[in-house]
Design a protein around this motif. Sequence first.
Motif, PDB file in Angstrom:
ATOM      1  N   ASP A  84       0.835  -1.197   0.000  1.00 34.03           N
ATOM      2  CA  ASP A  84       0.000   0.000   0.000  1.00 34.03           C
ATOM      3  C   ASP A  84       0.874   1.253   0.000  1.00 34.03           C
ATOM      4  OD1 ASP A  84      -2.244   1.593   0.065  1.00 34.03           O
ATOM      5  OD2 ASP A  84      -2.620   1.318   2.204  1.00 34.03           O
ATOM      6  N   THR A  85       1.907   1.254   0.837  1.00 38.02           N
ATOM      7  CA  THR A  85       2.809   2.402   0.917  1.00 38.02           C
ATOM      8  C   THR A  85       3.494   2.643  -0.416  1.00 38.02           C
ATOM      9  OG1 THR A  85       3.188   1.833   3.246  1.00 38.02           O
ATOM     10  CG2 THR A  85       4.717   3.397   2.217  1.00 38.02           C
ATOM     11  N   ARG A  86       3.963   1.583  -1.041  1.00 39.02           N
ATOM     12  CA  ARG A  86       4.629   1.729  -2.349  1.00 39.02           C
ATOM     13  C   ARG A  86       3.648   2.211  -3.418  1.00 39.02           C
ATOM     14  NH1 ARG A  86       9.662  -1.068  -2.335  1.00 39.02           N
ATOM     15  NH2 ARG A  86       9.891  -2.485  -0.545  1.00 39.02           N
ATOM     16  N   ALA A  87       2.401   1.760  -3.329  1.00 38.56           N
ATOM     17  CA  ALA A  87       1.411   2.174  -4.322  1.00 38.56           C
ATOM     18  C   ALA A  87       1.107   3.657  -4.201  1.00 38.56           C
ATOM     19  CB  ALA A  87       0.129   1.351  -4.151  1.00 38.56           C
ATOM     20  N   VAL A  88       1.010   4.146  -2.970  1.00 37.08           N
ATOM     21  CA  VAL A  88       0.781   5.580  -2.776  1.00 37.08           C
ATOM     22  C   VAL A  88       1.964   6.375  -3.309  1.00 37.08           C
ATOM     23  CG1 VAL A  88       0.471   7.391  -1.051  1.00 37.08           C
ATOM     24  CG2 VAL A  88      -0.777   5.240  -0.829  1.00 37.08           C
ATOM     25  N   ASP A  89       3.165   5.923  -2.988  1.00 39.03           N
ATOM     26  CA  ASP A  89       4.365   6.589  -3.501  1.00 39.03           C
ATOM     27  C   ASP A  89       4.349   6.644  -5.024  1.00 39.03           C
ATOM     28  OD1 ASP A  89       7.283   7.490  -3.282  1.00 39.03           O
ATOM     29  OD2 ASP A  89       7.469   5.633  -4.435  1.00 39.03           O
ATOM     30  N   ALA A  90       4.027   5.534  -5.648  1.00 40.92           N
ATOM     31  CA  ALA A  90       3.989   5.494  -7.110  1.00 40.92           C
ATOM     32  C   ALA A  90       2.893   6.385  -7.670  1.00 40.92           C
ATOM     33  CB  ALA A  90       3.791   4.052  -7.586  1.00 40.92           C
ATOM     34  N   GLY A  91       1.779   6.497  -6.945  1.00 40.10           N
ATOM     35  CA  GLY A  91       0.677   7.320  -7.415  1.00 40.10           C
ATOM     36  C   GLY A  91       1.055   8.778  -7.575  1.00 40.10           C
TER      37      GLY A  91
ATOM     38  N   ASP B  10       4.001   9.924  -8.442  1.00 40.02           N
ATOM     39  CA  ASP B  10       4.769  10.053  -9.677  1.00 40.02           C
ATOM     40  C   ASP B  10       3.879   9.877 -10.904  1.00 40.02           C
ATOM     41  OD1 ASP B  10       7.124  10.548  -8.344  1.00 40.02           O
ATOM     42  OD2 ASP B  10       7.727   8.445  -8.287  1.00 40.02           O
ATOM     43  N   GLN B  11       2.939   8.945 -10.823  1.00 40.78           N
ATOM     44  CA  GLN B  11       2.048   8.725 -11.968  1.00 40.78           C
ATOM     45  C   GLN B  11       1.205   9.952 -12.285  1.00 40.78           C
ATOM     46  OE1 GLN B  11      -0.148   5.276 -10.708  1.00 40.78           O
ATOM     47  NE2 GLN B  11       1.643   3.919 -10.835  1.00 40.78           N
ATOM     48  N   HIS B  12       0.879  10.730 -11.251  1.00 41.78           N
ATOM     49  CA  HIS B  12       0.026  11.904 -11.460  1.00 41.78           C
ATOM     50  C   HIS B  12       0.814  13.204 -11.409  1.00 41.78           C
ATOM     51  CE1 HIS B  12      -2.852   8.748 -10.274  1.00 41.78           C
ATOM     52  NE2 HIS B  12      -3.681   9.391 -11.076  1.00 41.78           N
ATOM     53  N   ASP B  13       2.137  13.118 -11.440  1.00 39.22           N
ATOM     54  CA  ASP B  13       3.017  14.298 -11.504  1.00 39.22           C
ATOM     55  C   ASP B  13       2.744  15.275 -10.358  1.00 39.22           C
ATOM     56  OD1 ASP B  13       4.401  13.490 -13.814  1.00 39.22           O
ATOM     57  OD2 ASP B  13       2.765  14.206 -15.087  1.00 39.22           O
ATOM     58  N   ILE B  14       2.545  14.727  -9.179  1.00 29.79           N
ATOM     59  CA  ILE B  14       2.333  15.553  -7.995  1.00 29.79           C
ATOM     60  C   ILE B  14       3.545  15.385  -7.072  1.00 29.79           C
ATOM     61  CG2 ILE B  14       0.874  15.964  -5.973  1.00 29.79           C
ATOM     62  CD1 ILE B  14      -1.454  14.737  -7.530  1.00 29.79           C
ATOM     63  N   PRO B  15       4.226  16.454  -6.732  1.00 26.19           N
ATOM     64  CA  PRO B  15       5.408  16.307  -5.876  1.00 26.19           C
ATOM     65  C   PRO B  15       5.041  16.009  -4.429  1.00 26.19           C
ATOM     66  CG  PRO B  15       4.995  18.635  -6.326  1.00 26.19           C
ATOM     67  CD  PRO B  15       3.992  17.855  -7.146  1.00 26.19           C
ATOM     68  N   TYR B  16       5.895  15.231  -3.792  1.00 27.99           N
ATOM     69  CA  TYR B  16       5.786  15.051  -2.345  1.00 27.99           C
ATOM     70  C   TYR B  16       7.139  14.571  -1.834  1.00 27.99           C
ATOM     71  CZ  TYR B  16       5.821   9.981  -1.365  1.00 27.99           C
ATOM     72  OH  TYR B  16       6.201   8.680  -1.160  1.00 27.99           O
TER      73      TYR B  16
ATOM     74  N   ARG C  88      -8.186   9.350   0.391  1.00 27.33           N
ATOM     75  CA  ARG C  88      -8.239  10.676  -0.222  1.00 27.33           C
ATOM     76  C   ARG C  88      -6.881  11.132  -0.748  1.00 27.33           C
ATOM     77  NH1 ARG C  88      -8.753  14.342   5.189  1.00 27.33           N
ATOM     78  NH2 ARG C  88     -10.708  13.262   5.480  1.00 27.33           N
ATOM     79  N   GLU C  89      -6.123  10.214  -1.328  1.00 28.16           N
ATOM     80  CA  GLU C  89      -4.930  10.656  -2.038  1.00 28.16           C
ATOM     81  C   GLU C  89      -5.361  11.679  -3.095  1.00 28.16           C
ATOM     82  OE1 GLU C  89      -4.093   7.827   0.486  1.00 28.16           O
ATOM     83  OE2 GLU C  89      -5.204   7.109  -1.261  1.00 28.16           O
ATOM     84  N   PRO C  90      -4.505  12.616  -3.458  1.00 29.35           N
ATOM     85  CA  PRO C  90      -4.939  13.771  -4.266  1.00 29.35           C
ATOM     86  C   PRO C  90      -5.525  13.447  -5.626  1.00 29.35           C
ATOM     87  CG  PRO C  90      -2.825  14.221  -3.228  1.00 29.35           C
ATOM     88  CD  PRO C  90      -3.120  12.768  -2.978  1.00 29.35           C
ATOM     89  N   TRP C  91      -5.332  12.224  -6.125  1.00 25.56           N
ATOM     90  CA  TRP C  91      -5.818  11.899  -7.473  1.00 25.56           C
ATOM     91  C   TRP C  91      -7.142  11.125  -7.471  1.00 25.56           C
ATOM     92  CZ3 TRP C  91      -1.184  10.394  -5.297  1.00 25.56           C
ATOM     93  CH2 TRP C  91      -1.122   9.101  -4.776  1.00 25.56           C
TER      94      TRP C  91
ATOM     95  N   ARG D 203      -6.202  20.705  -9.952  1.00 20.80           N
ATOM     96  CA  ARG D 203      -6.129  21.867  -9.055  1.00 20.80           C
ATOM     97  C   ARG D 203      -5.270  21.578  -7.820  1.00 20.80           C
ATOM     98  NH1 ARG D 203     -12.355  22.562 -10.539  1.00 20.80           N
ATOM     99  NH2 ARG D 203     -12.113  24.171 -12.163  1.00 20.80           N
ATOM    100  N   ILE D 204      -5.366  20.373  -7.300  1.00 18.69           N
ATOM    101  CA  ILE D 204      -4.513  20.020  -6.161  1.00 18.69           C
ATOM    102  C   ILE D 204      -3.051  19.970  -6.590  1.00 18.69           C
ATOM    103  CG2 ILE D 204      -3.958  18.188  -4.516  1.00 18.69           C
ATOM    104  CD1 ILE D 204      -6.979  17.514  -4.488  1.00 18.69           C
ATOM    105  N   ARG D 205      -2.796  19.420  -7.775  1.00 19.60           N
ATOM    106  CA  ARG D 205      -1.430  19.410  -8.304  1.00 19.60           C
ATOM    107  C   ARG D 205      -0.903  20.844  -8.416  1.00 19.60           C
ATOM    108  NH1 ARG D 205      -2.441  17.687 -13.115  1.00 19.60           N
ATOM    109  NH2 ARG D 205      -2.189  15.459 -12.653  1.00 19.60           N
ATOM    110  N   THR D 206      -1.720  21.729  -8.919  1.00 15.08           N
ATOM    111  CA  THR D 206      -1.307  23.127  -9.064  1.00 15.08           C
ATOM    112  C   THR D 206      -0.978  23.741  -7.701  1.00 15.08           C
ATOM    113  OG1 THR D 206      -2.642  23.415 -11.055  1.00 15.08           O
ATOM    114  CG2 THR D 206      -2.045  25.415  -9.842  1.00 15.08           C
ATOM    115  N   ALA D 207      -1.817  23.455  -6.687  1.00 15.75           N
ATOM    116  CA  ALA D 207      -1.590  24.008  -5.352  1.00 15.75           C
ATOM    117  C   ALA D 207      -0.287  23.490  -4.749  1.00 15.75           C
ATOM    118  CB  ALA D 207      -2.771  23.669  -4.442  1.00 15.75           C
TER     119      ALA D 207
END
Length: 840
Positions: free
Chosen positions: A345-352, A354-360, A626-629, A638-642
Motif C-alpha cells: 500500500d505504501t509503495r502504491a501511494v508513492d507510485a501514485g 509520480d504517476q500523477h506528476d504531484i510532488p511530495y 483521499r490521495e490527491p488523485w 487543481r490540487i497538483r497546481t496548489a
Amino acid sequence: MEGRWLATCLLVLLGLQAILAFKEHDFKKCSDSAFCQRLRGKTGDVYSVLPDSLVITGSTATAKLRNQQEQAEFDLQLTAHDGVLRVHINEDPSKKRFEVPGVLLADLDQRQTSWSGHSKGETSAQLSLGSAEVTLTYSPLRIDVSMAGQPAASFNSRQMFNFEHLREKQEGDPDGWWQETFKGHVDSKPKGPEAISFDLTFPDTQHVYGLPERATSLSLNPTAGEGVESEPYRLYNLDVFEYEDESPFGLYGAIPFLLAHKPGLTQGAFWLNAAEMYVDVLKGPSGTETRWIAESGVLDLFLLLGPAPSQVTRQYASLTGTTAMPQYFAIAYHQCRWNYRDEADTRAVDAGFDQHDIPYDVIWLDIEHTDGKKYFTWDPAHFPNPKALQDDLASRGRKTVTIIDPHIKRDNSYYIYDKAQKKGLFVNDKDGKEYDGWCWPGSSSYLDMLHPEVLPWWSQQFQLSNYQGSTKNLYVWNDMNEPSVFNGPEITMPKDNLHYGGVEHRDLHNLYGLLYHAATANGLKERGKTSFGSDGDRPFVLSRAFFAGTQRHGPIWTGDNTATWEHMRVSLPMLMAIGLTGLPFSGADVGGFFGNPEPELLVRWYQVATYYPFLRGHAHLDTKRREPWLFGEEATTRIRTAIRARYALLPYYYTLFRQSFTHGAPLLRPLWFEFPDAVETFAMQDEFMLGPAMLVAPVMEPGAQTREVYLPAGSRWYDAITGEEAKAGRSTLDVTMDSVPVYYRGGHIVARKERPRRNTAAMANDPFTLVIALDDTGSAEGQLYVDDGHSFAFERGVFAHRQLTFKDGTLSNTAFTSPAPVVPVSSSQKYSSPAMDLSG
C-alpha cells in the motif's frame, strides 16, 4: 493466552468507544475547578511591599511582599532584560514550589540589562528600562509601565493578585481545598490550595491575541465584563476529539503568552507556568483587562515591552529560543493516513504521486505499522522489510516518518518497557507505584520526562542499532503526548501522579509534551551524529502537544480537525496565533482528519494549505481514501497546481525560516503585524501575510463566485499570477475554482524555483527565479538563504545568505549582513535536561 488477548482487545475497544463518545461535558469548566471557582473575579487580599526591604541593584530590584490579612511573606524580584521586565514572586524557597525547567534559555541570567535609572520614594519606586518607565507602588502592590509617557500596562490595578501560600490542613477547611472529584476521578490534592491569580490591564487597547491553542478568532473575544458571560480561556493540554470551532476551550497545546496591540504600541505578557490555567478577557472603552489564574507554581511573569510587533516576537524568542532550522524536505509536502496498510500500500501511494506528476517528500506510517502498538517495532506480517521500503523511497529522494507515542505497553517481553521499568523511569501514581493508564496498546506506562536518566536513555533508543528496521532516512512523529490517557480524568493523567523528586503532575502537565518532544528530537540529533558524521543531521519530529519553548525542537499541528468549511477557515487564526506566540512551524491536517471532504472543500483546503508553514495531508482510518488523485481529473489538476505552487515558493519559505531561526519572526503573519497602524486589519483573519512580501486572501466559502480582498494602503501590490498592479483598499474579485488571490508587495524580491519536480531532492540544483515587485521609487529588496538543507554545517558558517537589491534599473546581490541573532546560532537548538536540584 488467547483469552487474555481477547480481554485486552475488549478493554481497548471500550476505551476507544469512550473516546469516540465524549462530549463537552467530559471536560472541566471553571465551575468544575475549585481553584478557578475560588479566584475567578475575586478581589485579592492587600499585598504590600515592605519599603525598608527594597534593594535596587544594577539589573534587579528585590523586596519582601506581605499579605496584610494573613501576615504571610513572599519574595518579590523585578529584573531588567533587553526590552523585557521580569516579575517574580514566590514564597520561602524551602517550600519548594515548582518552577518550570527547560523552557528559558540557559544563559538568560547572563543577559540582564542594567536599569537606565531608578529612585525610591516614600510610597513608590521608579525604575527606567530603556524607553519604559516602571512604577512600583508599595501598598497595595501595583506595577505600572509607561512607554514614551503613555500608560502601557498595569499589574494589579484591580487588586486581583492572590497567592495561596502552602499551609497545613486544618479542621473546617473549605470543600475543594484538599480533595475534589470530577466524573468519578478523585484528586487527592495533598498540598492543598496553592493557586495564584492576578490582573493585567492594557489601557486604550481593544485587541489581544495569543493564548493558543484553541479554535477561535484571532483577536480574542471578551469572556467576562459588562454584558458578557462566557467560559474563560483555558490552558490545559488535552486530547480533544473533533473539537468545536469558535470555542474558548483549550486544545492539545498551551502557551501562556498574550500580545496586546494598538496603534503605535505592541506588548506581550508571558507567564512561565505549566499548571492548569484560566484567563479572562474584559474589554471596555478604557482598554482591555486580562485576569489570569493558575492552579499551582509561582508567579514568573515577563512583560515584553515592544513597542513594535517584530520586537515583541524577538523579545519572546530571547527568553524561550527561536525556531529550529528545519531540513529542506520538512517544509515540502507530506502524505499521511491512519493507516497505510502494508508495504505494498505504501509503495502504491508513492507510485501514485509520480504517476500523477504531484510532488511530495515524506510518507507517514501511523500506529498500525507497529507490532501490537509497541513503538520501535514493525508488524512482521504487514511491514516485514522496513529497511528495504525506506531505502526504496530514499532512492527517489523521499523520507519516511513513523509514529512513537509516550504510552509504553506494559509487557515485560517488550524491550522498551522492560528496560525502562528496571531503571525506574516511569511516572508513579499518588501512592508511589508505577502508574497504569490505558491508551492504544491497552495497559500502559508513561515515561517520567522529569527524571534525569530518561533523556540519555531515550535518546539512545533512536540509534539505528537499537531501533531495528529504521534507517537514517526515517524521522518521527510524537502523538498523544498531552499525555492522552483513555481512562484518566479528562482523558489525561491524574494531577496527583508523581514525577521525579516528588513533583506532582499538576505542576508540569502542560510541560510534559514539550519534554517528550525535546527528548525525541535529541535522540534523532544524536543518531545524526552517528549516521552523518561531525555535522550531523537536523532532527524532524512533529508533536501534537506543545508549550513555550517547543519551537526549539520541531513543528506541531493543530490535531484532530474535521472536514468542514468551518475547520478550514478557523485553521488560519489558529496558526497565526501559534506563530505570534513563538511557534511558527505549524500546520493543520489538510482536508480534515475526520470526515469525508467533498472535492470542492478538499481543493480549497489545498489552496489554503499551500501557505501553511507545515503542509501535510492526513485522515482518520474510517474515512474514505483521499490521495490527491481520487477526486476526478479537475480536482487532481487543481490540487497538483496548489502543491506545485508550494514547491515553487520553497526558496522563499526556507529564507523565512532562516529569519525565524535567527530572530523569532512568524512566517504566517496577520496583516497588522506588517501594518501595525492600519486599524481595519486588527480583527482581520481571513487574509494573511506570508513573511513581509506576500499577501494571501484564500477563497474559503462553498460555491464562492466573488471574494472581497483588502490590500493595505502605503504599499504597491501586484497580482501574483498576472503581474498586474492592484489598487490598495477594498475590492471585490470574481473568482472560480482556480482562483487563489495572492499578491506581491511592492519593494520586495521573492526567490522561487519554477521547474516542476517530484520532490526537493530532485530540484536541489535547479536555478532560482526572482520576482521583483517595485515600490514607488522603482526599487526592491529581498534575501535568499541557501545551505545543504539537512546538516548543522550552517552553524560553522557553511551557507550562502545573499542580500538582493534592485535599484536604478540594476539588480545586485551581496553578502547579507544580518543583525545579531537573538541567541548564538550554535546554542539555539541545544537541549538541556529538565532535572532540577531537589536535594534540599
